[in-house]
Motif scaffolding. Structure first.
Motif, PDB file in Angstrom:
ATOM      1  N   ARG A   1     -15.655  44.122 -55.972  1.00 52.97           N
ATOM      2  CA  ARG A   1     -14.913  44.172 -54.888  1.00 52.97           C
ATOM      3  C   ARG A   1     -13.450  43.576 -55.327  1.00 52.97           C
ATOM      4  O   ARG A   1     -12.472  44.089 -55.151  1.00 52.97           O
ATOM      5  CB  ARG A   1     -15.444  43.274 -53.881  1.00 52.97           C
ATOM      6  CG  ARG A   1     -16.672  44.105 -53.132  1.00 52.97           C
ATOM      7  CD  ARG A   1     -17.301  43.321 -52.230  1.00 52.97           C
ATOM      8  NE  ARG A   1     -16.794  42.610 -51.288  1.00 52.97           N
ATOM      9  CZ  ARG A   1     -16.711  43.258 -49.921  1.00 52.97           C
ATOM     10  NH1 ARG A   1     -17.371  44.137 -49.479  1.00 52.97           N
ATOM     11  NH2 ARG A   1     -16.288  42.364 -49.002  1.00 52.97           N
TER      12      ARG A   1
ATOM     13  N   THR B   1     -16.780  47.632 -48.040  1.00 49.17           N
ATOM     14  CA  THR B   1     -17.807  47.495 -47.288  1.00 49.17           C
ATOM     15  C   THR B   1     -18.724  46.167 -47.237  1.00 49.17           C
ATOM     16  O   THR B   1     -18.886  45.525 -48.140  1.00 49.17           O
ATOM     17  CB  THR B   1     -18.635  48.871 -47.353  1.00 49.17           C
ATOM     18  OG1 THR B   1     -19.401  48.700 -48.400  1.00 49.17           O
ATOM     19  CG2 THR B   1     -17.794  50.084 -47.054  1.00 49.17           C
ATOM     20  N   GLU B   2     -19.223  45.793 -46.010  1.00 47.48           N
ATOM     21  CA  GLU B   2     -20.086  44.676 -46.002  1.00 47.48           C
ATOM     22  C   GLU B   2     -21.601  44.924 -46.169  1.00 47.48           C
ATOM     23  O   GLU B   2     -22.368  44.129 -46.444  1.00 47.48           O
ATOM     24  CB  GLU B   2     -19.671  43.946 -44.617  1.00 47.48           C
ATOM     25  CG  GLU B   2     -18.320  43.309 -44.541  1.00 47.48           C
ATOM     26  CD  GLU B   2     -18.134  42.266 -45.749  1.00 47.48           C
ATOM     27  OE1 GLU B   2     -18.943  41.654 -46.242  1.00 47.48           O
ATOM     28  OE2 GLU B   2     -16.760  42.334 -46.486  1.00 47.48           O
ATOM     29  N   ASN B   3     -21.888  46.085 -45.713  1.00 47.67           N
ATOM     30  CA  ASN B   3     -23.205  46.480 -45.459  1.00 47.67           C
ATOM     31  C   ASN B   3     -23.517  48.067 -45.449  1.00 47.67           C
ATOM     32  O   ASN B   3     -22.303  48.633 -45.259  1.00 47.67           O
ATOM     33  CB  ASN B   3     -23.979  45.725 -44.450  1.00 47.67           C
ATOM     34  CG  ASN B   3     -23.012  45.726 -43.044  1.00 47.67           C
ATOM     35  OD1 ASN B   3     -22.731  47.094 -42.757  1.00 47.67           O
ATOM     36  ND2 ASN B   3     -23.095  44.905 -42.235  1.00 47.67           N
TER      37      ASN B   3
ATOM     38  N   PRO C   1     -22.709  43.610 -49.573  1.00 50.71           N
ATOM     39  CA  PRO C   1     -21.277  43.627 -49.680  1.00 50.71           C
ATOM     40  C   PRO C   1     -21.146  44.714 -50.995  1.00 50.71           C
ATOM     41  O   PRO C   1     -21.814  44.382 -52.079  1.00 50.71           O
ATOM     42  CB  PRO C   1     -20.805  42.302 -50.076  1.00 50.71           C
ATOM     43  CG  PRO C   1     -21.673  41.479 -49.363  1.00 50.71           C
ATOM     44  CD  PRO C   1     -23.262  42.080 -49.446  1.00 50.71           C
TER      45      PRO C   1
END
Length: 359
Positions: free
Chosen positions: A88, A107-109, A152
């Protein structure tokens, strides 16, 4: 292979490795078994050496930073490792420094991935701890969202590429920069790791200049001291885009031991010891074939077909000293050289068919 290059210069090399049976244990000056991710272990080990370097990014950066603050030479620098070990941060670094890369969304999940169906097809990559093809999933459509990681990550737009390229660039403390010739990589269709490569890549001068310039710009942007392997996409419109980077000797440079005047391993020592960087010219066109453990075989390693390889001119096998094989484990590589490109490709085909790592 770093150790083998160090031995030529009488360097005293201490190694920290989590595996008590690591192949390097018999070659180094001093071997320490211990976790690369444990703060105290890394910090205490770092106290015993003059210059500290890595050959894998998954290491405790907090300990490296503490050592650096206390005056230890740590190369590549901990700040560089911290950025690169999190995809990231790595992708955002390219965007922030105007380095060409595929479009992406952080994206987190898994649920977050489902919100971007109009961005597909794409690849979902774990932010941390992905390695050798692990931690990457292709999300072709909304039906594949269940494959996304519930952690993540980065959703990276799929690139319709013509070729996958790589450039290894070295940079020392004085800011001297030297690149190796651009190589063309062919990835295993299922494992997402390099199956074989050709060096130099068969590309136009214009594309080569793009790739070389991007590698240099990336190394300078990081300010790295050491090696940086820059993996690239050549898209079908002729654009060169950064895929990922690695701050260390890399699979895309293993052929340089025989094929180039200076190997990537010697070049790494030159860079981190602030010596003049070596000549990277090629002796002959070359290829490198990865030797992976055969599917269905787990146990003591046996190399079938070695006699066939050793009977072929310009073919050089390198085994990594791993006593045990398992499916698709990297067990070695074969460098193939020939001045005739057609002959080179024929040799590669024979190598791929001839040697197997079994039990």
């Amino acid at each position: 292979m770093l150790l083998q290059a160090a031995i030529d210069w009488n360097l005293r090399v201490h190694i920290l490795d989590p595996d008590a049976e690591a192949p390097c244990r018999t070659l180094c000056t001093q071997f320490t078994q211990g976790s690369l991710t444990d703060y105290d272990t890394v910090y205490q080990f770092g106290q015993t050496v003059d210059v500290l370097t890595i050959e894998i990014e998954r290491v405790n950066v907090d300990a490296l930073e503490a050592l650096e603050r206390e005056g230890k030479q740590v190369f590549p620098q901990p700040s560089v490792i911290r950025t690169i070990q999190d995809k990231r941060l790595q992708k955002q670094f390219y965007r922030d420094h105007n380095l060409p890369t595929a479009d992406f969304i952080l994206t987190e999940n898994r649920a977050a991935v489902s919100q971007y169906s109009d961005f597909l097809p794409a690849f979902h990559k774990l932010g941390r701890d992905g390695y050798d093809g692990r931690g990457v999933q292709r999300i072709a459509s909304s039906a594949d969202v269940s494959k996304a990681f519930d952690a993540p990550g980065v959703l990276e737009k799929a690139v319709d590429f013509a070729k996958e390229l790589a450039v290894i660039v070295a940079r020392n403390e004085r800011g001297e920069v030297q690149t190796f010739p651009t190589v063309e990589m062919v990835f295993h269709p299922e494992l997402n790791l390099v199956e074989y490569l050709f060096a130099p890549a068969e590309i136009t001068d214009e594309i080569n200049q793009q790739a070389q310039a991007i590698a240099r710009r990336t190394a300078d942007a990081f300010g790295i001291v050491g090696l940086l392997a820059v993996e690239l996409f050549l898209d079908k419109q002729g654009n060169v885009l950064i895929n990922e980077v690695a701050p260390r000797p890399h699979n895309s440079g293993h052929h340089t031991i025989r094929a180039n005047v200076t190997s990537q391993f010697e070049q790494h020592w030159r860079a981190i010891l602030n010596f003049p960087l070596g000549d990277t010219s090629v002796y002959q066109p070359a290829a490198m074939v990865n030797l992976l453990g055969e599917d269905g075989h787990t146990g003591p390693a046996v190399y079938e077909g070695l006699e066939t390889l050793l009977a072929m001119p310009g073919v050089f096998p390198f085994f990594y000293g791993k006593a045990l094989t398992k499916p698709f484990r990297k067990m070695g590589h074969v460098t193939v050289m020939d001045s005739d490109l057609d002959q080179l490709r024929q040799k590669v085909a024979i190598v791929k068919e001839s040697i197997r790592v079994v039990t």
